[in-house]
Every structure is written in C-alpha cells, then in structure tokens.
Design a protein around this motif. Structure first.
Motif, PDB file in Angstrom:
ATOM      1  N   ARG A  66       0.833  -1.218   0.000  1.00 38.13           N
ATOM      2  CA  ARG A  66       0.000   0.000   0.000  1.00 38.13           C
ATOM      3  C   ARG A  66       0.864   1.263   0.000  1.00 38.13           C
ATOM      4  O   ARG A  66       0.570   2.222  -0.701  1.00 38.13           O
ATOM      5  CB  ARG A  66      -0.938  -0.001   1.205  1.00 38.13           C
TER       6      ARG A  66
ATOM      7  N   GLU B 285      -5.463 -10.364   0.694  1.00 37.16           N
ATOM      8  CA  GLU B 285      -6.032  -9.150   1.299  1.00 37.16           C
ATOM      9  C   GLU B 285      -5.990  -7.992   0.305  1.00 37.16           C
ATOM     10  O   GLU B 285      -6.966  -7.259   0.143  1.00 37.16           O
ATOM     11  CB  GLU B 285      -5.289  -8.780   2.580  1.00 37.16           C
ATOM     12  N   LEU B 286      -4.863  -7.829  -0.355  1.00 36.94           N
ATOM     13  CA  LEU B 286      -4.719  -6.760  -1.353  1.00 36.94           C
ATOM     14  C   LEU B 286      -5.658  -6.999  -2.540  1.00 36.94           C
ATOM     15  O   LEU B 286      -6.191  -6.053  -3.115  1.00 36.94           O
ATOM     16  CB  LEU B 286      -3.268  -6.682  -1.823  1.00 36.94           C
TER      17      LEU B 286
ATOM     18  N   ARG C 151      -8.612  -8.538  -2.344  1.00 40.79           N
ATOM     19  CA  ARG C 151      -9.963  -8.187  -1.861  1.00 40.79           C
ATOM     20  C   ARG C 151     -10.188  -6.680  -1.911  1.00 40.79           C
ATOM     21  O   ARG C 151     -11.294  -6.205  -2.114  1.00 40.79           O
ATOM     22  CB  ARG C 151     -10.186  -8.693  -0.438  1.00 40.79           C
ATOM     23  N   GLU C 152      -9.123  -5.906  -1.698  1.00 40.10           N
ATOM     24  CA  GLU C 152      -9.212  -4.446  -1.747  1.00 40.10           C
ATOM     25  C   GLU C 152      -9.194  -3.918  -3.185  1.00 40.10           C
ATOM     26  O   GLU C 152      -9.332  -2.711  -3.407  1.00 40.10           O
ATOM     27  CB  GLU C 152      -8.035  -3.833  -0.966  1.00 40.10           C
TER      28      GLU C 152
END
Length: 136
Positions: free
Chosen positions: A23, A60-61, A63-64
């Motif tokens: 991020r 996780e990334l 899903r974002e």
C-alpha cells in the motif's frame, strides 16, 4: 519491484506488514498498475517465512482491488493509491530526505525526528501557515 522488509519487533502480523508495504509503495508511486509483485517463492526465499503468509497478504490486497492474480503469470498491481504527480512526489521526497539528513547532522535521533514529525502532522494547518508567515 518491491523489496519487502520485516520488523519482528513491531508486533504487527507478518502478512499485514507485507500488505502495508505494498500500500505504501502504491501511495508513493513506487508501484504502478501493471507492475508485478514478487512471487510467494521469491518472498519466502528472501524473508524465510511461510508461503501461506505471503499468499494471505496478496489475498487481502486482492480483496481491496489493488492487485490481481493471473494464473501462471503472477500477481499484478491493478490500481494506484497515488493521487499526486510522480515528479512532484519525487521532489517532495527529496526535500524530506534532505531535512532528515540535516536533522541527523544536528544530533537528532530517529525517535526525535519521528516525534517532531508527529507533532507537526497534528498541528492545525492554520497554525503551520502562521509559523511560516504564509497567511495572506
């Protein structure tokens, strides 16, 4: 390509550290749409961590909506978090690096610099402008 680093003393889960580093790289314009992330195998070889940890960070990334896996090809950046001109960001980063070097030469340690940074970030914008005489 991003070069992951881990801080065992941070108390932050490894997969979260990896995701946060991606991020940050996206926000700073160091990673851009189309860039390929290191494979889980490459990260495991460098950091000596479980492959599932890397895959959990990448999921996780994903899903974002920041990255996407392409079977057989790898995981690629889909979008940027940078909202500024890359050249302007580079210039600001260089100015900040110069300031940090000046602070260190003046004898400040990282904790001093971080405390000063946090204090300035908490200040009201009008207070900061008043300090510099930038108000019109």
């Amino acid at each position: 390509m991003i070069d992951f680093q881990l801080d065992a003393q941070s108390g932050v889960a490894t997969y979260l550290q990896l995701a946060q580093q991606v991020r940050h790289a996206l926000r700073l314009g160091l990673l851009r749409p189309g860039d390929k992330l290191p494979t889980a195998k490459e990260v495991v070889a460098k950091l000596a961590i479980n492959p599932n940890t890397v895959l959990k960070a990448y999921r996780e990334l994903e899903r974002e909506g920041l990255v996407g896996a392409r079977p057989g090809l790898g995981t690629f950046v889909l979008k940027s978090l940078s909202r500024h001109d890359p050249a302007e960001q580079t210039e600001l980063r260089q100015q900040l690096a110069h300031w940090v070097l000046t602070a260190r030469r003046a004898g400040l340690v990282d904790e001093d610099i971080e405390a000063m940074y946090r204090a300035v970030m908490r200040q009201d914008v009008n207070d900061t402008e008043a300090l510099h005489g930038a108000r019109t």
